[in-house]
Design an enzyme around this catalytic site. Structure first.
Site, PDB file in Angstrom:
ATOM      1  N   THR A   1       0.839  -1.203   0.000  1.00  0.00           N
ATOM      2  CA  THR A   1       0.000   0.000   0.000  1.00  0.00           C
ATOM      3  C   THR A   1       0.864   1.239   0.000  1.00  0.00           C
ATOM      4  O   THR A   1       1.878   1.279   0.686  1.00  0.00           O
ATOM      5  CB  THR A   1      -0.872   0.061   1.276  1.00  0.00           C
TER       6      THR A   1
ATOM      7  N   ARG B   1     -11.899  -9.970  -1.732  1.00  0.00           N
ATOM      8  CA  ARG B   1     -11.645  -9.181  -0.520  1.00  0.00           C
ATOM      9  C   ARG B   1     -11.186  -7.763  -0.874  1.00  0.00           C
ATOM     10  O   ARG B   1     -10.357  -7.551  -1.747  1.00  0.00           O
ATOM     11  CB  ARG B   1     -10.568  -9.886   0.307  1.00  0.00           C
ATOM     12  N   VAL B   2     -11.778  -6.797  -0.209  1.00  0.00           N
ATOM     13  CA  VAL B   2     -11.353  -5.399  -0.354  1.00  0.00           C
ATOM     14  C   VAL B   2     -11.032  -4.872   1.036  1.00  0.00           C
ATOM     15  O   VAL B   2     -11.795  -5.097   1.980  1.00  0.00           O
ATOM     16  CB  VAL B   2     -12.469  -4.555  -1.005  1.00  0.00           C
TER      17      VAL B   2
ATOM     18  N   THR C   1      -2.525   2.646   6.589  1.00  0.00           N
ATOM     19  CA  THR C   1      -1.910   1.451   6.018  1.00  0.00           C
ATOM     20  C   THR C   1      -1.976   0.342   7.057  1.00  0.00           C
ATOM     21  O   THR C   1      -2.197   0.596   8.239  1.00  0.00           O
ATOM     22  CB  THR C   1      -0.461   1.736   5.595  1.00  0.00           C
ATOM     23  N   GLY C   2      -1.771  -0.881   6.607  1.00  0.00           N
ATOM     24  CA  GLY C   2      -1.804  -2.008   7.543  1.00  0.00           C
ATOM     25  C   GLY C   2      -3.060  -2.840   7.371  1.00  0.00           C
ATOM     26  O   GLY C   2      -3.642  -2.889   6.279  1.00  0.00           O
TER      27      GLY C   2
ATOM     28  N   GLY D   1      -6.339  -3.758   6.875  1.00  0.00           N
ATOM     29  CA  GLY D   1      -7.466  -2.963   6.427  1.00  0.00           C
ATOM     30  C   GLY D   1      -8.743  -3.186   7.215  1.00  0.00           C
ATOM     31  O   GLY D   1      -9.495  -2.238   7.483  1.00  0.00           O
TER      32      GLY D   1
HETATM   33  N1  GLY Z   1      -4.350  -1.601   3.989  1.00  0.00           N
HETATM   34  C1  GLY Z   1      -4.408  -2.400   2.850  1.00  0.00           C
HETATM   35  C2  GLY Z   1      -5.399  -3.464   2.925  1.00  0.00           C
HETATM   36  O1  GLY Z   1      -5.753  -3.918   4.006  1.00  0.00           O
HETATM   37  O2  GLY Z   1      -5.821  -3.917   1.884  1.00  0.00           O
END
Ligand code: GLY
Length: 338
Positions: free
Chosen positions: A199, A227-228, A250-251, A253
């Site tokens: 990311t 998955r999103v 970030t990290g 999600g």
């Molecule tokens: N932060 C990126 C994700 O979890 O897709």
């Protein structure tokens, strides 16, 4: 006539305000001023360099945050973009969003075979009445807008990492997986550090005092198909309020989504907290929710406020962020909670 004490007081105020309006200066906590750009992870440094080319000429923050993350999307064999790790069916799917100083925003998710999801997100913002397009519809829109449909093919490194992953086919989040998820091969080097990460988030304040932000990702490596994460979700992976500040996350999600992470940081800044304090308070909220399980994940935030103060904070050690302004350029380890 001004008394001597009043004269000195006014002169001092005058010089401080000249400093404030011309450039940034170091406070105890952070760089202050405009223009300024802050980005996540080591790849933030080269991305900032591109964004800076626009900001230093008085360009718009929106253009800077798009161009900055595009060079990371371009990277092959690692990182964000089509060269990154695929989902567990072996297909790379990309998510991105962008937001400007007028609450305009655009996003795409589950997008395949398009090199620059951030630019597609911008087109969604500028050319449709919508905010968010996903999957086949997002791809159809991108093609209609003239984005080339790239070959469906894994990069050499992603292929190797995927083949390794298939041996156990296990999906479990890991701390700072963003810096290691490309498997056992030697990471590509970019300047002084590896830039293996899934990311990049970037937020900027331009010369006119306007804020914008961008966030683009391939998501967690070997994720479930469909998955999103947080990155394309306005309010989770990114949020901009031009009266207050701009934030990117970030990290892990899922844990950013459940607290509307970036929006939460903006709201803490609105209450008067500095960018770093606001990021910290938001991380503390995640920590409170996760309890003992917090040690299994990483989350990090970057923020800039309307004055041009920047800050970052992470749940755990290992999150880096990059800052660029006229007088400052650095890559730093973020402070962390546990
Ligand atoms: N932060 C990126 C994700 O979890 O897709």
């Amino acid at each position: 006539m001004l008394g001597r004490r009043k004269f000195l007081h006014n002169s001092l105020l005058g010089s401080v305000s000249a400093l404030a309006t011309n450039h940034e200066w170091q406070t105890g906590e952070s760089v202050v001023g405009k223009p300024i750009v802050i980005s996540t992870w080591n790849e933030g440094k080269p991305a900032n360099a591109v964004a800076w080319q626009i900001l230093q000429k008085g360009g718009r923050a929106l253009d800077a945050v798009e161009a900055g993350v595009m060079i990371i999307e371009d990277s092959q064999n690692c990182c964000v973009g089509l060269g990154a790790n695929p989902d567990r069916d072996g297909i790379v799917t990309l998510d991105a969003c962008i937001m400007d100083e007028h609450f305009n925003c655009g996003a795409v998710a589950f997008l395949e075979r398009i090199k620059h999801p951030i630019s597609v997100a911008r087109r969604v913002m500028e050319k449709t009445p919508h905010v968010f397009l996903v999957g086949a519809g997002a791809q159809q829109f991108a093609i209609a807008e003239g984005f080339p449909l790239e070959e469906q093919k894994l990069s050499t490194n992603a292929k190797e990492a995927y083949e390794n992953w298939l041996k156990k086919s296990e999906y479990k989040p890991a701390v700072n997986i963003e810096n290691r998820q490309h498997g056992p091969y030697a990471p590509l080097q970019f300047e002084n550090g590896d830039w293996n990460h899934d990311t990049i988030g970037m937020v900027a304040l331009d010369t006119n005092g306007n804020l914008s932000g961008s966030c683009t990702t391939s998501g967690m490596g070997f994720k479930m198909r469909g998955r999103v994460g947080d990155s394309p979700i306005i309010g989770a992976g990114l949020y901009v309020d031009n009266e207050v500040g701009a934030v990117a996350a970030t990290g892990q999600g899922e844990d950013v989504i459940r607290i509307c992470g970036s929006h939460t940081v903006v709201e803490f800044m609105r209450q008067g907290l500095s960018p770093e304090q606001a990021c910290k308070k938001t991380v503390e909220r995640i920590f409170k929710i996760k309890g003992a399980k917090a040690k299994d994940i990483q989350v990090g935030f970057i923020a800039v406020n309307k004055k041009g103060q920047v800050g970052a904070f992470a749940l755990q050690k290992g999150f880096t962020y990059a800052v660029k302004s006229k007088d400052a350029e650095y890559l730093k380890d973020a402070k962390f909670l546990i």
